[in-house]
Design an enzyme around this catalytic site. Structure first.
Site, PDB file in Angstrom:
ATOM      1  N   ASP A  82       0.974  -1.184   0.024  1.00 54.91           N
ATOM      2  CA  ASP A  82      -0.115  -0.202   0.166  1.00 54.91           C
ATOM      3  C   ASP A  82       0.748   1.288  -0.006  1.00 54.91           C
ATOM      4  OD1 ASP A  82      -2.337   1.325   0.189  1.00 54.91           O
ATOM      5  OD2 ASP A  82      -2.318   1.204   2.340  1.00 54.91           O
ATOM      6  N   HIS A 180      -7.758   9.704   3.849  1.00 54.25           N
ATOM      7  CA  HIS A 180      -7.509   8.911   4.577  1.00 54.25           C
ATOM      8  C   HIS A 180      -7.767   9.237   6.082  1.00 54.25           C
ATOM      9  CE1 HIS A 180      -4.534   7.684   1.617  1.00 54.25           C
ATOM     10  NE2 HIS A 180      -4.949   6.694   1.702  1.00 54.25           N
ATOM     11  N   GLY A 181      -7.991   8.116   7.129  1.00 55.85           N
ATOM     12  CA  GLY A 181      -8.065   8.519   8.318  1.00 55.85           C
ATOM     13  C   GLY A 181      -9.545   8.435   8.893  1.00 55.85           C
ATOM     14  N   HIS A 223      -9.110   4.815  -2.424  1.00 62.00           N
ATOM     15  CA  HIS A 223      -8.509   5.059  -1.362  1.00 62.00           C
ATOM     16  C   HIS A 223      -9.403   5.768  -0.380  1.00 62.00           C
ATOM     17  CE1 HIS A 223      -4.217   3.499  -1.831  1.00 62.00           C
ATOM     18  NE2 HIS A 223      -4.690   3.391  -3.171  1.00 62.00           N
ATOM     19  N   ALA A 225     -11.534   5.122   1.897  1.00 67.41           N
ATOM     20  CA  ALA A 225     -12.928   4.652   1.880  1.00 67.41           C
ATOM     21  C   ALA A 225     -13.534   4.030   2.969  1.00 67.41           C
ATOM     22  CB  ALA A 225     -13.151   3.896   0.642  1.00 67.41           C
TER      23      ALA A 225
HETATM   24  P1  13P Z   1      -8.823   4.720   5.295  1.00 64.38           P
HETATM   25  O1  13P Z   1      -8.147   5.582   6.197  1.00 64.38           O
HETATM   26  O2  13P Z   1     -10.262   5.243   4.805  1.00 64.38           O
HETATM   27  O3  13P Z   1      -9.410   3.460   5.974  1.00 64.38           O
HETATM   28  O4  13P Z   1      -8.326   4.437   3.897  1.00 64.38           O
HETATM   29  C1  13P Z   1      -7.201   3.415   4.032  1.00 64.38           C
HETATM   30  C2  13P Z   1      -6.378   3.703   2.794  1.00 64.38           C
HETATM   31  O5  13P Z   1      -6.666   4.071   1.711  1.00 64.38           O
HETATM   32  C3  13P Z   1      -5.363   2.699   2.607  1.00 64.38           C
HETATM   33  O6  13P Z   1      -4.501   2.942   1.615  1.00 64.38           O
HETATM   34  O1  G3H Z   2      -3.005   4.723   3.423  1.00 68.11           O
HETATM   35  C1  G3H Z   2      -2.900   4.606   4.660  1.00 68.11           C
HETATM   36  C2  G3H Z   2      -3.039   3.501   5.317  1.00 68.11           C
HETATM   37  O2  G3H Z   2      -4.251   3.813   6.159  1.00 68.11           O
HETATM   38  C3  G3H Z   2      -1.830   2.738   6.256  1.00 68.11           C
HETATM   39  O3  G3H Z   2      -1.818   3.956   7.138  1.00 68.11           O
HETATM   40  O4  G3H Z   2       0.819   4.117   7.155  1.00 68.11           O
HETATM   41  O5  G3H Z   2      -0.461   4.382   9.441  1.00 68.11           O
HETATM   42  O6  G3H Z   2       0.172   2.153   8.119  1.00 68.11           O
HETATM   43  P1  G3H Z   2      -0.150   3.496   7.861  1.00 68.11           P
HETATM   44 ZN    ZN Z   3      -4.535   4.931   0.630  1.00 64.64          ZN
END
Ligand code: 13P
Ligand code: G3H
Ligand code: ZN
Ligand code: NA
Length: 321
Positions: A82, A180-181, A223, A225
């Site tokens: 990822d 994200h988040g 992403h 999501a």
């Molecule tokens: P969320 O933070 O919405 O769960 O997204 C995760 C993500 O896109 C990881 O690549």
């Molecule tokens: O896109 C980010 C994912 O939620 C992963 O998060 O980099 O804290 O492992 P992280």
């Molecule tokens: Zn992501």
């Protein structure tokens, strides 16, 4: 078996559903996700961020996934990097047993994004590994909410054809309003519906439609999501947590995305919330407990429950193998 995503995405595209891509960081998360996926006969993508590899160590992650495959030999599982930041990170995952990598060059200029993505694709394809690229930048809640600034960050549909043909990527992550988040929108960005629930602005399905016209039959990735499941936020806050104004993507919008060209939907925050809700609730009810097996058992059960829910009610990928 351990597989790539080519066949998963082809079937998802044709079937009008999406595959869940869940972030994994430890054994309980891998177990919860794969137990749910196997029970529902849903192909699944287990994805590891740079942070996951730093936390758990690459070898542990690969072997946890191998163990899950021994327990569920029929379950199609893709092991995906990822947000790969550079060629070296992608190469290390390709060499180290991953079947799919993301090269995230979205913060680079268009030409630099193409250059690094193409380099990763050449190496990956030579090793039988598929590649996800990204165009456009995901919104951040800290960002300016001024419309023209936001617009500039969404994926430009006029760029996608050239990006895909020049890089050779197998799938494309796009920016249409997710982020994200657990704090994707401020309450000020939302409207109150008749049930008193804060509803964030619609994702830009118009941009997705434009992209799909330019790239027919090409798998799109979403992403950021997570729906930031309100029930888990409530449990966390009722048991000593403090997550004010956590807001995610409404499930009906994610279902709509899953029925479209979107073939991969990324979920991490909802897993974190499910796990944390399970642990917090357990400790409030059993302050005398200190055996990790006691509090990680309900936490792992919550992971399984949320993944089952996503598969059935959001992704639509149950009974897909
Ligand atoms: P969320 O933070 O919405 O769960 O997204 C995760 C993500 O896109 C990881 O690549
Ligand atoms: O896109 C980010 C994912 O939620 C992963 O998060 O980099 O804290 O492992 P992280
Ligand atoms: Zn992501
Ligand atoms: Na789809």
């Amino acid at each position: 078996p351990l597989v790539g995503t080519k066949e998963m995405f082809k079937k998802a595209y044709e079937g009008g559903y999406a595959i869940g891509a869940f972030n994994v960081n430890n054994m309980e998360i891998v177990q919860g996700i794969t137990d749910a996926a196997a029970e529902m006969r849903a192909p699944v993508i287990l994805q590891c961020s740079a942070g996951a590899r730093k936390y758990a160590n690459h070898q542990y992650l690969v072997h946890l996934v191998k163990a899950a495959l021994e327990v569920h030999p029929e379950l199609p599982v893709a092991l995906h990097l990822d947000h790969g930041a550079d060629f070296e990170t992608c190469k290390s995952c390709i060499d180290g047993g991953f079947t799919s990598v993301m090269i995230d060059g979205s913060h680079h200029s268009f030409e630099d994004n193409i250059a690094v993505t193409k380099k990763v694709v050449e190496y990956a394809h030579a090793h039988g590994v598929v590649v996800e690229g990204e165009l456009g930048q995901l919104a951040g809640v800290e960002d300016d909410v001024n419309v023209s600034a936001e617009d500039a960050k969404y994926t430009h549909p006029e760029e996608v054809e050239e990006f895909v043909s020049r890089t050779g990527v197998d799938s494309l992550a796009i920016a249409i309003g997710t982020s994200h988040g657990a704090f994707k929108f401020t309450p000020a960005q939302c409207t109150l519906n008749e049930d008193g629930v804060l509803v964030p602005p619609e994702l830009r399905f118009d941009i997705l439609d434009e992209i799909t016209k330019k790239l027919p039959n090409f798998p799109i990735v979403l992403h950021g999501a997570s729906s930031v499941v309100p029930e888990y936020v409530k449990i966390i806050n009722a048991n000593g947590g403090k997550l004010d104004d956590a807001i995610g993507i409404p499930e009906d919008q994610l279902r709509k995305a899953a029925r479209s060209a979107v073939c991969k939907i990324n979920v991490d925050s909802d897993l974190r919330l499910a796990l944390t809700a399970g642990i917090r609730q357990h400790f409030m009810e059993h302050p005398e407990h200190f055996d990790p097996r006691q509090y990680l058992t309900p936490a792992r059960a919550n992971i399984k429950a949320i993944v089952e829910h996503k598969i059935k009610n959001v992704l639509g990928c149950n009974n897909a193998y």
